[in-house]
Scaffold this motif. Structure first.
Motif, PDB file in Angstrom:
ATOM      1  N   SER A 168      46.567   9.520  -4.302  1.00 31.92           N
ATOM      2  CA  SER A 168      45.417  10.202  -3.718  1.00 31.92           C
ATOM      3  C   SER A 168      44.157   9.357  -3.913  1.00 31.92           C
ATOM      4  CB  SER A 168      45.249  11.592  -4.339  1.00 31.92           C
ATOM      5  OG  SER A 168      45.069  11.491  -5.734  1.00 31.92           O
ATOM      6  N   THR A 169      43.005   9.947  -3.578  1.00 29.55           N
ATOM      7  CA  THR A 169      41.719   9.249  -3.661  1.00 29.55           C
ATOM      8  C   THR A 169      40.828   9.970  -4.657  1.00 29.55           C
ATOM      9  OG1 THR A 169      41.875   8.470  -1.381  1.00 29.55           O
ATOM     10  CG2 THR A 169      39.684   8.532  -2.355  1.00 29.55           C
TER      11      THR A 169
ATOM     12  N   ARG B 256      41.190  -1.550  -3.002  1.00 28.94           N
ATOM     13  CA  ARG B 256      41.199  -0.090  -3.120  1.00 28.94           C
ATOM     14  C   ARG B 256      39.966   0.423  -3.846  1.00 28.94           C
ATOM     15  NH1 ARG B 256      44.507   1.840  -6.343  1.00 28.94           N
ATOM     16  NH2 ARG B 256      44.948  -0.039  -7.543  1.00 28.94           N
TER      17      ARG B 256
ATOM     18  N   THR C 192      40.962   4.441  -3.818  1.00 26.19           N
ATOM     19  CA  THR C 192      41.954   5.014  -2.909  1.00 26.19           C
ATOM     20  C   THR C 192      43.356   4.635  -3.364  1.00 26.19           C
ATOM     21  OG1 THR C 192      41.827   3.090  -1.449  1.00 26.19           O
ATOM     22  CG2 THR C 192      40.336   4.911  -0.975  1.00 26.19           C
ATOM     23  N   ASP C 193      44.330   5.415  -2.907  1.00 28.10           N
ATOM     24  CA  ASP C 193      45.738   5.155  -3.218  1.00 28.10           C
ATOM     25  C   ASP C 193      45.908   4.900  -4.713  1.00 28.10           C
ATOM     26  OD1 ASP C 193      48.427   4.837  -2.856  1.00 28.10           O
ATOM     27  OD2 ASP C 193      48.292   2.754  -2.176  1.00 28.10           O
ATOM     28  N   VAL C 194      45.482   5.876  -5.506  1.00 28.85           N
ATOM     29  CA  VAL C 194      45.447   5.726  -6.965  1.00 28.85           C
ATOM     30  C   VAL C 194      46.858   5.476  -7.508  1.00 28.85           C
ATOM     31  CG1 VAL C 194      44.948   6.921  -9.116  1.00 28.85           C
ATOM     32  CG2 VAL C 194      43.387   7.130  -7.193  1.00 28.85           C
TER      33      VAL C 194
ATOM     34  N   THR D 117      36.048   0.556  -4.066  1.00 32.37           N
ATOM     35  CA  THR D 117      34.829   0.314  -3.299  1.00 32.37           C
ATOM     36  C   THR D 117      33.659   0.958  -4.026  1.00 32.37           C
ATOM     37  OG1 THR D 117      35.241   2.297  -1.955  1.00 32.37           O
ATOM     38  CG2 THR D 117      36.027   0.190  -1.083  1.00 32.37           C
TER      39      THR D 117
ATOM     40  N   VAL E 105      34.669   4.637  -5.442  1.00 32.33           N
ATOM     41  CA  VAL E 105      35.788   5.321  -4.793  1.00 32.33           C
ATOM     42  C   VAL E 105      37.038   4.478  -4.992  1.00 32.33           C
ATOM     43  CG1 VAL E 105      36.717   6.221  -2.624  1.00 32.33           C
ATOM     44  CG2 VAL E 105      34.261   6.369  -3.082  1.00 32.33           C
TER      45      VAL E 105
ATOM     46  N   SER F 119      36.734   9.884  -6.492  1.00 36.77           N
ATOM     47  CA  SER F 119      35.370   9.369  -6.361  1.00 36.77           C
ATOM     48  C   SER F 119      34.587   9.735  -7.616  1.00 36.77           C
ATOM     49  CB  SER F 119      34.691   9.962  -5.123  1.00 36.77           C
ATOM     50  OG  SER F 119      33.338   9.552  -5.039  1.00 36.77           O
TER      51      SER F 119
END
Length: 1183
Positions: A555-556, A587, A598-600, A589, A596, A558
């Motif tokens: 998942s993502t 991944r 992404t694709d943890v 940013t 953030v 933040s």
């Protein structure tokens, strides 16, 4: 952030002895500017123990400063080293550093020795430490013949390394021929001496390439020992031939592979001693052998191990204490323990200490006639001896100076003169080492000078200390004062801290601390001052901190970090992960306020820190990211305690992925009967890693385990090994045993067979037994194969039987089965119900009664009685037509029932049959009945034709369902005026044979509403409504045309039209806001619940029903273009109540539900609201 570092604050009070004042001067010794005369000071030198690389040039450092610049000389092994006589030795210009060129010629061993550097000028001489120069050595292993080692499984083994003695000592490790490190564990480990210890050996320890390597870091070389071959054999592998040729003494050691308590391999005996120097790392080691493998534990007698300095290495076989001190001396005990016993070894630790400084002498600057002191204090174990030198010469033989006095560790100076300048050396030594410190006495007369840059700008964060520097020099020592502003008074220590080095400290700087500060230095020779400037900035704050996050893998996530800062400072925000840089991965940013990811993945878990930096301060905030997911699959499944009907399964859980495992699910596969299909076995809590499983006989089991947490279930583990249980007799019988005949002369016995899993053994069969229930016959039995049905032929019709089915296999029979009852086959009933009679309840409902048939004539299970009924012809000749038969079935032994949904004024015929499982019996004689008249349906149509000035003609079609003989038509009508009000109602009776009627003497140009329905002897039927308008009088129309051509009328109409438009707009606005307009108010005054809501498709405000409403139709009503209003179909259908194809009844035969005819409301008398009048009526209203 404060730009300057605050020095140590002096904390002294007035009134102390002069010696303490001397000490104050010493502690706060000033750095003498290099433009002033001063003795030499050693600034850089090589280490005391200087190991060099023999392949490179030798560089022995010695750097010093002084005024005038010092000259350098060297001694080697205590005698003068004349560098001019050796062409390989040069001294670096302006320095005392020696460079010995051995790259082209010469050997490093030639220059091995003890070197000391002396830096000298006319104010004194400083000396370096004794620098012991030794070349590093990495010798080869001595050649040795290593015999292969053969030993039994379970014995202890020590593989010696014995590396060559190198300088510095090498790092030892064991590898194989492929340069792969040998695995180590609690059983196999490397000792501090480099030997490889086996607490007990296993067959997998057999190999021919046990190689000890020595790495000499200084020369970057690796030496290796000859490979050692080890062969471990099990006693079971020793056949008689080997046993006859080998004796125990030919094996490594003489111990067997039986289990044994621990014994120590190192150190030997019950006690040993260990000595270590203060500040080093204390390493204690205990390695034991035994079977099972012993575990090692450590304790300190009469004390506890230091928490933050104690570490366990080498699988707890090594205890390390860093930064060891005298307090760590004492007795340490290691304990080796296994299931068969425990032993201990006591190590007595003594911590010695090379000399270390308590107070090293500091440079002393005095003006002529001043007093001072040099103090040299050191400690050690044993206590070091203090000796003094002056300009490199023992003070006992140095030139006499009347101003000095020596008191062991202190030299006291009184009324010094310029000739008192010198460099003194303090040497503190014991058997473990020495300390050497240079400190000069420099006699100068200098006015004050400020060394800090003028007009320096200091920027400090509010509410933090501010340190304003004022580095100074002067002799005598100047006094320092600080002032704020151009004409301010001296600053005092009630609000400020004045440090001895001249620094002014503002403990808590505020905004009003901003300004210009002046530092003034004074002594008897003069005065100097300097201005500095202070600015106070707002602190940087994180106003929105990142928050703890738990996310699932893939998942993502933040993290937010908002920063507030002083507007004159430029912040930079960086993100760190686990105190390091973020991974170089797309991944991740980062924008102004957010990080953030992404694709943890699992590796992304950790602590994320947001750091906001300015030139003055920095703040940080962190949050932990926990990456969770379903657990990893369990592994290492093992079956133990294997019994006939149980087994213990154990496994190792996979990673829970940061979400605790709540339970384990165990499934099994029966490879013998259902290969590839997994079944649920049991579940155990997530804290349990073993399960006792109940097993069935004759099953080839494999097991697998799945873990489950709050996020879901893991993948299944790899299957366990297979386990085949022994066969046994069946422990259960087939279920769902039934006996039903398919023919009148047979009995079909069926059952649900056992599964292969339930068979418990090979050769599964069934013993089927039966006998008549009411007879005296013995049981008849037959053994059949693994099927699910057996047919018994030649049975009497519908006779009860007792049945049982028992399972058996090659091992034996299942327990005695339960007995069930069945029946042989049924045949059709032989007798029809009698005494059938019908009672008509009303025009749509009749009640039927009959006598039951004799039970024996049914010849089967009674399912009920079935009534067939049909309409033969209507009483009215117009409605004669054929009607299909209808069927109602009444379950069980009922003897009456209701027939609903009959048509009024009709002839019906019925008969009854009894029903069993085989079918229907013969029909009873037909019974005929008829229903009375009912009210008719509404006329099929009504239309208005041929309108004239005072008449309207109505034309209609008779009702589609007269339900009797029509006696008359009833017509009611009433006018509708221009204000939508209804006039008086007129009734008119029309003969039943009419289909057209003309109304005369009506008002011209008037709308009428008509209500029309038919009558039978039973009453009035449903009504139909319609509206019509008489024509306009021609003379009136002519006058209207003449008026319409007049200009004044045209203007009036335009004004009225404009007014109407405005009113419509207002009404529209009020309507949208929930208000009422005039027409609506009138409708509300005569509210009718049957008025329908506004139609969305045509925009009308409502519609009167065409079949049930007595009110006039609205303008927006949808009426066919031919003015014909069709009645909607509303015939009631026959409600099914029975289990047959048509209906069902209550237990008493009554019909479920009610039938009631809807009757039109009577037309309302008086005024009622209606739709707006036609345009013609509107025009008449204006005239």
């Amino acid at each position: 952030m404060q730009l300057k570092i605050m020095p140590k604050k002096k904390r002294l009070s007035a009134g102390r002895v002069p010696l303490i004042l001397f000490l104050c001067q010493m502690i706060s010794a000033l750095e003498v500017p290099l433009d002033l005369v001063q003795p030499p000071t050693i600034t850089q030198q090589s280490p005391k123990d200087y190991i060099i690389d023999p392949r490179e040039n030798i560089v022995i450092q010695c750097e010093a400063k002084g005024k005038p610049p010092p000259s350098f000389s060297w001694t080697r092994n205590g005698t003068h080293f004349d560098i001019d006589k050796d062409p390989l030795v040069t001294m670096k210009p302006g320095s005392g550093t020696l460079i010995i060129n051995i790259m082209n010629e010469g050997k490093a061993e030639t220059y091995e020795g003890v070197y000391q550097c002396t830096a000298r000028n006319d104010r004194g001489a400083a000396i370096s430490n004794n620098i012991v120069v030794r070349p590093s050595r990495s010798p080869l292993w001595t050649k040795e013949k290593l015999e292969p080692i053969t030993l039994r499984s379970g014995q202890a083994l020590v593989l010696p390394c014995r590396p060559p003695i190198g300088l510095p000592p090498p790092i030892i490790f064991w590898m194989d021929n492929s340069f792969q490190r040998l695995p180590q564990s609690e059983r196999v480990s490397q000792g501090l001496n480099g030997d490889l210890y086996f607490s007990n050996v296993l067959p997998e320890d057999t190999r021919e390439d046990y190689i000890c390597y020595a790495r000499f870091n200084h020369t970057q070389t690796i030496q290796q020992k000859q490979p050692i071959s080890v062969k471990v054999i099990s006693v079971d592998e020793l056949n008689d031939t080997i046993a006859a040729n080998l004796s125990d003494t030919e094996f490594y050691g003489a111990k067997s592979n039986r289990e044994r308590p621990p014994t120590f391999l190192t150190p030997e005996g019950n006690a040993s001693n260990k000595e270590e120097l203060r500040g080093n790392v204390l390493s204690l080691e205990c390695i034991a052998e035994g079977l099972p493998t012993p575990l090692i534990y450590w304790i300190k007698e009469d004390g506890t191990l230091p928490v933050n300095r104690t570490f366990y290495r080498n699988f707890q076989k090594t205890l390390q204490i860093i930064q060891v001190s005298e307090a760590d001396s004492g007795n340490y005990q290691c304990i080796a323990k296994n299931e068969l016993g425990a032993i201990h070894h006591t190590i007595s630790v003594t911590v010695k200490a090379a000399p270390y400084w308590i107070m090293a002498p500091q440079n002393l600057v005095l003006s002529p006639g001043e007093d001072g002191a040099l103090i040299c204090r050191a400690n050690g174990n044993p206590k070091p001896r203090i000796s003094w030198l002056s300009n490199g010469v023992p003070i006992e033989i140095a030139p006499d100076d009347p101003s000095r006095k020596i008191d062991v560790d202190t030299i006291i100076f009184s009324k010094v003169q310029e000739r008192s300048s010198a460099v003194y050396q303090c040497n503190a030594s014991n058997e473990y080492g020495y300390l050497l410190a240079n400190a000069f006495v420099n006699v100068l007369a200098e006015p004050p000078r400020i060394l800090t840059s003028a007009n320096a700008l200091y920027q400090v964060i509010a509410n933090r200390p501010a340190l304003l520097d004022c580095a100074f020099f002067g002799s005598p020592l100047p006094t320092i004062e600080w002032f704020k502003g151009a004409e301010g008074s001296a600053l005092h220590e009630d609000s400020y801290v004045l440090h001895d080095n001249g620094t002014l400290e503002i403990p808590v700087a505020q905004k009003n601390s901003t300004g210009t500060y002046t530092c003034v230095a004074r002594n008897k020779l003069g005065m100097a001052k300097n201005e500095v400037h202070l600015e106070i900035k707002d602190p940087t704050r994180i106003i929105k901190q990142p928050e703890y996050a738990v996310v699932q893998r893939g998942s993502t996530v933040s993290f937010e970090c908002k920063v507030k800062h002083d507007h004159t400072l430029i912040p930079t925000v960086i993100w760190l992960k686990d105190n390091g840089e973020l991974p170089n991965d797309g991944r991740f940013t980062v924008d102004q306020d957010h990080l953030v990811v992404t694709d943890v993945s699992d590796d992304d878990g950790g602590t994320y820190m947001c750091v906001a930096n300015t030139s003055l301060d920095n703040v940080s905030a962190s949050a932990v990211l926990s990456v969770v997911d379903v657990p990893n699959r369990p592994f290492d499944l093992e079956l133990t305690d294997q019994l006939d009907k149980s087994v213990q399964l154990s496994w190792t859980p996979g990673d829970d992925n940061n979400s605790p495992i709540t339970k384990f699910i165990i499934e099994y596969e029966d490879a013998m009967h259902e290969a590839g299909r997994w079944h649920h076995q049991t579940e155990v809590p997530g804290t349990q890693t073993t399960a006792q499983l109940k097993l069935s006989p004759y099953v080839n089991y494999s097991f697998r385990v799945m873990a489950e947490n709050s996020l879901g279930r893991s993948l299944a583990s790899e299957p366990s090994e297979q386990y085949l249980t022994k066969a046994a007799e069946p422990d259960k019988n087939p279920t769902t045993v039934e006996g039903l005949g398919s023919e009148p002369d047979n009995l079909v016995i069926t059952w649900k067979p056992l599964s292969g899993f339930e068979s418990n053994g090979p050769g599964l069969q069934y013993k089927v037994s039966w006998r008549q229930k009411d007879g005296d016959d013995e049981w008849t039995s037959v053994v059949v194969a693994n099927v699910s049905k057996y047919i018994v032929s030649g049975t009497p019709t519908f006779v009860p039987y007792l049945i049982k089915v028992q399972a058996l296999n090659d091992i034996g029979f299942a327990p005695e089965p339960a007995v069930v009852m069945g029946h042989s086959g049924e045949d059709l009933p032989m007798v029809a119900p009698g005494n059938v009679h019908v009672k008509v309840m009303n025009s749509t409902l009749a009640e039927v009664h009959w006598d039951p048939v004799p039970p024996k004539s049914i010849r089967g299970h009674l399912q009920g009685y079935r009534i067939y009924y049909w309409k033969t012809q209507g009483s009215s000749k117009r409605n004669r037509r054929h009607i299909e038969k209808k069927i109602l079935t009444f379950q069980g032994s009922k003897t009456h029932g209701m027939l609903p949904g009959l048509e009024p004024f009709s002839h019906y015929t019925l008969n009854i049959r009894v029903v069993n499982g085989k079918g229907e019996g013969p029909a009873s004689p037909d019974r005929v009945f008829e229903t009375p008249e009912g009210v008719p349906s509404a006329p099929s149509s009504l239309k208005i034709i041929n309108p004239t000035l005072d008449s309207l003609t109505l034309e209609w079609d008779p009702p589609s369902h007269p339900n009797g003989i029509l006696t008359a038509y009833i017509l009611k009508y009433q006018p509708i005026n221009s204000t939508h009000e209804l006039g008086p109602l007129v009734d008119l009776k029309i003969p039943a044979n009419k289909t057209r009627w003309t109304l005369k003497n009506l008002n011209f140009s008037t709308r009428y509403k008509f209500y029309f329905y038919a009558q039978t002897a039973a009453g009035s039927g449903s009504q139909i409504t319609e509206e019509g308008i008489t024509t306009v009088d021609e003379a009136m129309a002519s006058r209207q045309v003449d008026i319409a051509t007049q200009g004044w009328f045209i203007g009036l109409m335009c004004a009225v039209a404009l007014l109407i438009l405005i009113l419509l707009i207002v009404c529209f606005i009020r309507r949208n806001k929930g208000g009422k307009y005039p027409v609506k108010e009138k409708e509300d005054a005569h509210a009718d619940p049957e008025i329908q809501p506004m139609k969305e498709d045509d925009g009308t405000f409502g519609e009167y029903s065409d079949a049930e409403d007595h009110k006039p139709l609205k303008k927006g009503s949808r009426t066919p273009s031919d003015r014909t209003v069709k009645k909607e179909d509303s015939d009631d259908s026959l409600v099914d109540y029975g289990e047959g194809v048509n209906g069902q009844f209550n237990e008493d035969g009554s019909f479920i539900g009610q039938y009631s005819g809807k009757k039109e409301k009577e037309p309302a008398e008086g005024n009622e609201s209606s739709e707006a009048p036609s345009p013609v009526n509107a025009m008449n209203s204006f005239v």
